[in-house]
Motif scaffolding. Sequence first.
Motif, PDB file in Angstrom:
ATOM      1  N   PRO B  21       0.808  -1.226   0.000  1.00 35.15           N
ATOM      2  CA  PRO B  21       0.000   0.000   0.000  1.00 35.15           C
ATOM      3  C   PRO B  21       0.841   1.277   0.000  1.00 35.15           C
ATOM      4  O   PRO B  21       0.470   2.261  -0.650  1.00 35.15           O
ATOM      5  CB  PRO B  21      -0.823  -0.118   1.292  1.00 35.15           C
ATOM      6  N   VAL B  22       1.961   1.291   0.701  1.00 36.89           N
ATOM      7  CA  VAL B  22       2.762   2.512   0.810  1.00 36.89           C
ATOM      8  C   VAL B  22       3.527   2.783  -0.483  1.00 36.89           C
ATOM      9  O   VAL B  22       3.530   3.896  -1.016  1.00 36.89           O
ATOM     10  CB  VAL B  22       3.712   2.405   2.026  1.00 36.89           C
ATOM     11  N   GLN B  23       4.171   1.740  -1.005  1.00 36.64           N
ATOM     12  CA  GLN B  23       4.917   1.917  -2.256  1.00 36.64           C
ATOM     13  C   GLN B  23       3.976   2.233  -3.412  1.00 36.64           C
ATOM     14  O   GLN B  23       4.302   3.036  -4.286  1.00 36.64           O
ATOM     15  CB  GLN B  23       5.711   0.648  -2.566  1.00 36.64           C
ATOM     16  N   SER B  24       2.797   1.607  -3.404  1.00 36.74           N
ATOM     17  CA  SER B  24       1.800   1.881  -4.439  1.00 36.74           C
ATOM     18  C   SER B  24       1.396   3.351  -4.409  1.00 36.74           C
ATOM     19  O   SER B  24       1.356   4.024  -5.443  1.00 36.74           O
ATOM     20  CB  SER B  24       0.574   0.988  -4.239  1.00 36.74           C
ATOM     21  N   ALA B  25       1.127   3.886  -3.214  1.00 35.89           N
ATOM     22  CA  ALA B  25       0.712   5.285  -3.096  1.00 35.89           C
ATOM     23  C   ALA B  25       1.838   6.215  -3.556  1.00 35.89           C
ATOM     24  O   ALA B  25       1.602   7.183  -4.280  1.00 35.89           O
ATOM     25  CB  ALA B  25       0.334   5.598  -1.645  1.00 35.89           C
ATOM     26  N   PHE B  26       3.074   5.902  -3.165  1.00 33.61           N
ATOM     27  CA  PHE B  26       4.198   6.767  -3.544  1.00 33.61           C
ATOM     28  C   PHE B  26       4.393   6.798  -5.049  1.00 33.61           C
ATOM     29  O   PHE B  26       4.492   7.872  -5.656  1.00 33.61           O
ATOM     30  CB  PHE B  26       5.480   6.291  -2.853  1.00 33.61           C
ATOM     31  N   LEU B  27       4.439   5.612  -5.680  1.00 37.53           N
ATOM     32  CA  LEU B  27       4.727   5.576  -7.116  1.00 37.53           C
ATOM     33  C   LEU B  27       3.538   6.092  -7.934  1.00 37.53           C
ATOM     34  O   LEU B  27       3.731   6.781  -8.945  1.00 37.53           O
ATOM     35  CB  LEU B  27       5.147   4.166  -7.543  1.00 37.53           C
ATOM     36  N   THR B  28       2.315   5.786  -7.494  1.00 38.40           N
ATOM     37  CA  THR B  28       1.152   6.348  -8.194  1.00 38.40           C
ATOM     38  C   THR B  28       1.179   7.865  -8.038  1.00 38.40           C
ATOM     39  O   THR B  28       0.877   8.605  -8.977  1.00 38.40           O
ATOM     40  CB  THR B  28      -0.166   5.773  -7.638  1.00 38.40           C
ATOM     41  N   GLU B  32       1.197  11.367 -10.683  1.00 36.73           N
ATOM     42  CA  GLU B  32       0.301  12.538 -10.586  1.00 36.73           C
ATOM     43  C   GLU B  32       1.060  13.774 -10.079  1.00 36.73           C
ATOM     44  O   GLU B  32       0.437  14.723  -9.603  1.00 36.73           O
ATOM     45  CB  GLU B  32      -0.874  12.219  -9.649  1.00 36.73           C
ATOM     46  N   ARG B  33       2.380  13.750 -10.129  1.00 38.11           N
ATOM     47  CA  ARG B  33       3.243  14.873  -9.689  1.00 38.11           C
ATOM     48  C   ARG B  33       3.045  15.222  -8.213  1.00 38.11           C
ATOM     49  O   ARG B  33       3.027  16.393  -7.830  1.00 38.11           O
ATOM     50  CB  ARG B  33       2.972  16.139 -10.508  1.00 38.11           C
ATOM     51  N   CYS B  34       2.853  14.214  -7.419  1.00 37.37           N
ATOM     52  CA  CYS B  34       2.609  14.422  -5.998  1.00 37.37           C
ATOM     53  C   CYS B  34       3.590  13.515  -5.247  1.00 37.37           C
ATOM     54  O   CYS B  34       3.686  12.326  -5.558  1.00 37.37           O
ATOM     55  CB  CYS B  34       1.155  14.030  -5.710  1.00 37.37           C
ATOM     56  N   VAL B  35       4.367  14.091  -4.320  1.00 39.82           N
ATOM     57  CA  VAL B  35       5.364  13.280  -3.598  1.00 39.82           C
ATOM     58  C   VAL B  35       4.861  12.983  -2.189  1.00 39.82           C
ATOM     59  O   VAL B  35       4.554  13.896  -1.422  1.00 39.82           O
ATOM     60  CB  VAL B  35       6.739  13.981  -3.527  1.00 39.82           C
ATOM     61  N   THR B 132       4.758   7.043 -15.609  1.00 41.00           N
ATOM     62  CA  THR B 132       4.090   5.743 -15.567  1.00 41.00           C
ATOM     63  C   THR B 132       3.922   5.223 -14.143  1.00 41.00           C
ATOM     64  O   THR B 132       3.316   4.175 -13.929  1.00 41.00           O
ATOM     65  CB  THR B 132       4.932   4.706 -16.342  1.00 41.00           C
ATOM     66  N   GLY B 133       4.459   5.956 -13.179  1.00 42.64           N
ATOM     67  CA  GLY B 133       4.435   5.451 -11.809  1.00 42.64           C
ATOM     68  C   GLY B 133       5.732   4.728 -11.498  1.00 42.64           C
ATOM     69  O   GLY B 133       5.735   3.527 -11.231  1.00 42.64           O
ATOM     70  N   GLY B 158      -3.474   8.920   0.310  1.00 37.85           N
ATOM     71  CA  GLY B 158      -2.758   7.942  -0.508  1.00 37.85           C
ATOM     72  C   GLY B 158      -3.646   7.334  -1.577  1.00 37.85           C
ATOM     73  O   GLY B 158      -3.241   6.415  -2.275  1.00 37.85           O
ATOM     74  N   GLU B 159      -4.874   7.870  -1.687  1.00 36.89           N
ATOM     75  CA  GLU B 159      -5.797   7.302  -2.684  1.00 36.89           C
ATOM     76  C   GLU B 159      -5.731   8.088  -3.985  1.00 36.89           C
ATOM     77  O   GLU B 159      -5.762   9.317  -3.990  1.00 36.89           O
ATOM     78  CB  GLU B 159      -7.225   7.308  -2.125  1.00 36.89           C
ATOM     79  N   PHE B 160      -5.626   7.346  -5.077  1.00 35.85           N
ATOM     80  CA  PHE B 160      -5.607   7.939  -6.415  1.00 35.85           C
ATOM     81  C   PHE B 160      -6.504   7.095  -7.304  1.00 35.85           C
ATOM     82  O   PHE B 160      -6.739   5.919  -7.020  1.00 35.85           O
ATOM     83  CB  PHE B 160      -4.188   7.908  -7.009  1.00 35.85           C
ATOM     84  N   ASP B 161      -6.972   7.696  -8.410  1.00 32.73           N
ATOM     85  CA  ASP B 161      -7.680   6.896  -9.416  1.00 32.73           C
ATOM     86  C   ASP B 161      -6.659   5.967 -10.069  1.00 32.73           C
ATOM     87  O   ASP B 161      -5.521   6.373 -10.301  1.00 32.73           O
ATOM     88  CB  ASP B 161      -8.282   7.812 -10.498  1.00 32.73           C
TER      89      ASP B 161
END
Lengths: 369, 315
Positions: B21-28, B32-35, B132-133, B158-161
């Motif tokens: 969940p954490v790595q997914s949120a970071f790379l996604t 979206e240009r969000c760190v 691409t994430g 940490g939620e993204f589409d």
Amino acid sequence: MPEPARAAAREPVRGAARDVAVVAFAQSGHVRDSAATSEVEMLLPVLHDVLAQTGLRARDIDFTCSGSSDYLAGRAFSFTMALDGVGAWPPISESHVEMDGAWALYEAWVKILTGEADTALVYAYGKSSSGDVREVLTRQLDPYYVAPLWPDSVALAALQARALIDAGLTDERRPAGTAARRRGGPVRPPGEYVVAPLRTGDCPPVVDGAAAVVLAAGDTARRLTDRPAWIRGLDHRIEAHSLGVRDLTDSPSTRLAAERAGAFERPVDTAELHAPFASQEVVLRRALKLDGPRGAHVRINPSGGALAANPVMAAGLIRIGEAAARIRRGESDRALAHATSGPCLQQNLVAVLEGDPRPGTGGQPEEGQ
Amino acid sequence: MSEVLTAPLVVEFPFTRSLGPVQSAFLTGLRERCVLGVRATDGRVVVPPVEYDPVTADEIRDLVEVGTGGTVTTWAWNPSPRRGQPLAAPFAWVLVRLDGADTALLHALDAPGPEAVRTGMRVRIRWAAERTGAITDIACFEPAEGDRTVHQPQAHSGEFDDPLTGITTPARLDYTYSPGRAQSRYLQALADHRTIGERCPSCRKVYVPPRGACPTCGVATTTQVEVGPRGTVTTYCIVNIKARNLDIEVPYVYAHIALDGADLALHARIGGIPYDQVRMGLRVEPVWTDGSRYPDHYRPTGEPDADYDSYKELI
Ligand SMILES: [Zn+2]
């Protein structure tokens, strides 16, 4: 578990502590390119040498443990090819670590401490010339955030070197010079920048090589050699894997391993430090309290250290072997050996070795010659 | 003394990794240009985020958004970029503490030369045009000396589409493979349609192909012995599934063959006989195709079958 008859023939284990010593050490010549020999061909003379020193045959060894890396070889299960060198058929009691051989020695030491073995053969080898070691070592980095950027081993060590310079702990021209002077040789020319601030003189030469050590318990060790190098303590610790979380100027894992190995209980007279990059020696000397008055009588890297020859996967085991050899030759009474693995001193192992007290020396550390 | 062989060896693999969940949120988030960072047990904000606390090893999930500008904590000048690295022209490797973070992230800094880089300098993210994430969604950092933005970490769900659940990271390493002296001698003899093994000076067994050491005695094997060309099938199997890139009709037989004079069986394909007529003890010989460096397959010699006792040790 060994069958009762065999177990009964062994020495009793006294609590957790059982005396274990390095009784023999051998290493290959270190060459830039060993294309002429396979891993086992490079290893065989070293294995024969180390066994000959003890009079043991491969068959007599209770436990065998090796350190090497598939990524250096470019082949899966590459250590199985080298097993031919120790007569692995019929089956022997054997293990392998995908690490420097110093960690294989740790496993063998534990095996002897448990009473399941009285003797152990530890060997390690690396033929990094068959690949590009700077690229190969990127594959041990965090595969999500770091490895896709392919930061090579010199680049990461250079970040650490810059942090040391910024902290005023060294300067850009000092590392290579001090390293060479300490060995009594000519000052090594600093050379060109590889990744600034590191120059060629601050970086380890890429060499291929192999090393082997024989460990033995108590009276077995005394029977096999006149002056065993007793392992008084051995410990290894690890830092957080993310470089950005760590203070690169310090090595708390080395300090903790040294503490647990008993390194600070009494002064040592010799320190073999595994610092592949010159600037890392600065970190290790600080972590091991070898600077200042405490370190005045300590011979640091009399072997030349990893900057003279750094066969990847064997260089850490060689530090233990060199420290032990110095004790066995009567040139040291209490020595510290350090091994590292991973980028910027990520994992660190410290061994404390001692010779039996000798008449006339009073157990005092002697001056280096 | 024959020449030692070498050959290029490329190991290439697209590593496919699943994300927590954490790595997914970071790379996604990077897409979206969000760190995003994660708050550790001691309150520090760790960027890039980890799933377990670096000190206590507790599981951590408390995500926060940090700034896209930051400060260089250490750097190194790379005069000759290598394959796969973020920039093709000379650049600085940097550890950057992003605004609002307490730890640093490794990346490249695009700067004209080492004199333009110093510890403590202000930098900002230059985003990749196509994202691409992946960590490479940050193309690199660039100098941002005038930037004095103060960024407070903001809580983030940490939620993204369309969140990423995995990444593929291709890796390639190039080697020069060298089989060593013993196997070079074996391969060179094979090119002359001869098979050589090596005899152990201790147990006298002949190993083929030789690897330079006797696996029973642990000593070097140095005496070359020509074996074969004929041999005996000691055991075999019938292959019913076609391998990719292999134009051999199934079913076919793959067998262990004890060459005459050898103490170890080789394995090879059996041809020139229907698959259901291959048997233990069958006498066979190698068949070479033009220009080949090794036998294509083995075929029956027509001799009577070998006695079981003559090969039972080699099954
Ligand atoms: Zn043999």
